[in-house]
Design an enzyme around this catalytic site. Structure first.
Site, PDB file in Angstrom:
ATOM      1  N   HIS A 190       6.585   0.825 -37.748  1.00 31.15           N
ATOM      2  CA  HIS A 190       7.416  -0.008 -38.614  1.00 31.15           C
ATOM      3  C   HIS A 190       6.952  -1.454 -38.538  1.00 31.15           C
ATOM      4  CE1 HIS A 190       9.122  -0.731 -34.651  1.00 31.15           C
ATOM      5  NE2 HIS A 190       9.652  -1.846 -35.125  1.00 31.15           N
ATOM      6  N   HIS A 247       3.644  -1.729 -36.091  1.00 29.40           N
ATOM      7  CA  HIS A 247       3.471  -1.377 -34.673  1.00 29.40           C
ATOM      8  C   HIS A 247       4.368  -0.200 -34.330  1.00 29.40           C
ATOM      9  CE1 HIS A 247       6.691  -4.311 -35.065  1.00 29.40           C
ATOM     10  NE2 HIS A 247       7.239  -3.815 -33.960  1.00 29.40           N
ATOM     11  N   ARG A 258       9.294   2.620 -19.409  1.00 24.26           N
ATOM     12  CA  ARG A 258       8.903   1.322 -19.952  1.00 24.26           C
ATOM     13  C   ARG A 258      10.170   0.587 -20.361  1.00 24.26           C
ATOM     14  NH1 ARG A 258       5.213  -1.812 -23.104  1.00 24.26           N
ATOM     15  NH2 ARG A 258       6.169  -2.542 -25.037  1.00 24.26           N
TER      16      ARG A 258
END
Ligand code: GA4
Length: 316
Positions: A190, A247, A258
């Site tokens: 997006h 990205h 993460r």
């Protein structure tokens, strides 16, 4: 502080490609004291975020469902997008943060609200400084043409805390060398709708940027760096001189999750977005019609994550 430097080589499927180096800006130097404050604010926010994500599901759910603000798990937006991610989306106004903190950290809401408030103020300064440098570089008459929209008390900026579970591959191969198709998507491809995104993460990889030739470049994780994205509104305001970057985030082979914290710097809802006068010339007429941020946001939420929203506002 450095803005992301990727490994020069990455693999898509079986092909080894020489990838372009993502631009890196070194912001270190005379303002080391300010940098220290930002680092402290980011560390405090990261600790609070990890503390929240470590809580049992039934407790986290009390801060949700994301409407779009609040705690969300797997569902992104309202049109069926999903990803291997849990997150908290926060409106950055102090009153809204205080309210939301009551469900995010019910034992010590002030601890969460002051961590979020401190980080938002710090990261907003980073965003504004970068935007002022961009305006200067573009030769804009109004040096604060972009940053004034972020500093406005009615700015619609948001903070997103993302927690991606690790995806353990059957063999101990590294994620970068693994075919992308076999990795799980944490947050699908997006562009960000706002003006500018300033993102920090822990030392776990996952972020990828789409570059020419339909190639995904992995961004090396660096907890000491800010990763900066141009958003759709900046593309419109610069009449296409700066391009909103596509990205995504993958869940990579890692021993731990993460964590990323993204500040989406946005104008006030009633702000009219149109190209800066200097960006429009007879040979480069306006690419997009004027629109308000409220209108753009509404269009964004009516579409899927990967849809090209800016196309709706093209002049031809
Ligand atoms: C992408 C950037 C930000 O994370 C976000 C996202 C928002 C959401 O998750 O609620 C959106 C997405 C993002 C773009 C299209 C719409 C809106 C989900 C979605 C499908 C908070 C934002 O502003 O736009």
């Amino acid at each position: 502080m450095v803005v992301a430097s990727p490994p020069p080589l990455a693999r898509t499927g079986e092909k080894k490609l020489l990838l372009p180096k993502l631009p890196t800006v070194d912001l270190s130097g005379p303002r080391a004291d300010v940098a220290q404050q930002i680092v402290k604010a980011a560390e405090t926010m990261a600790q609070e975020s990890l503390g929240f994500f470590a809580r049992p599901d039934h407790e986290k759910k009390r801060a949700g469902p994301a409407d779009p603000f609040g705690y969300g798990c797997r569902n992104i937006g309202f049109n069926g997008d999903v990803g291997e991610v849990e997150y908290v989306l926060l409106n950055t106004h102090p009153g809204s943060i205080a309210q939301r903190s009551l469900t995010i950290n019910s034992t010590d809401p002030t601890k969460f609200s002051s961590a979020a408030g401190g980080y938002i103020e710090a990261v907003k300064e980073v965003a504004c400084e970068i935007l002022d440098m961009m305006a200067e570089g573009l030769g804009a008459t109004d040096a604060e043409a972009f940053s004034k929209l972020i500093r406005d008390v009615d700015s619609d900026s948001v903070l997103r805390l993302n927690h991606y579970p690790p995806f353990l591959l059957p063999s101990p191969s590294s994620a970068v060398d693994h075919p992308a198709a076999e990795l799980k998507v944490g947050f699908g491809a997006h562009t960000d709708p706002q003006i500018l995104t300033v993102l920090t993460s822990n030392d776990v990889a996952g972020l990828q940027v789409h570059v020419d030739g339909d190639v995904w470049v992995s961004v090396a994780p660096d907890p000491t760096a800010f990763f900066v994205n141009v958003g759709d509104v900046l593309q419109a305001m610069t009449n296409g001189r700066f391009v909103s970057v596509k990205h995504r985030a993958l869940n990579v082979n890692a021993a731990k999750p993460r964590l990323s914290m993204a500040y989406f710097a946005a104008p006030p809802l009633n702000c009219t977005i149109s190209p800066l006068p200097e960006m429009v010339t007879p040979s480069r007429p306006s690419l997009y019609r004027a629109f308000t941020w409220a209108e753009y946001k509404k269009a964004s939420y009516s579409l899927r994550l990967g849809d090209s929203r800016l196309d709706l506002f093209k002049t031809q």
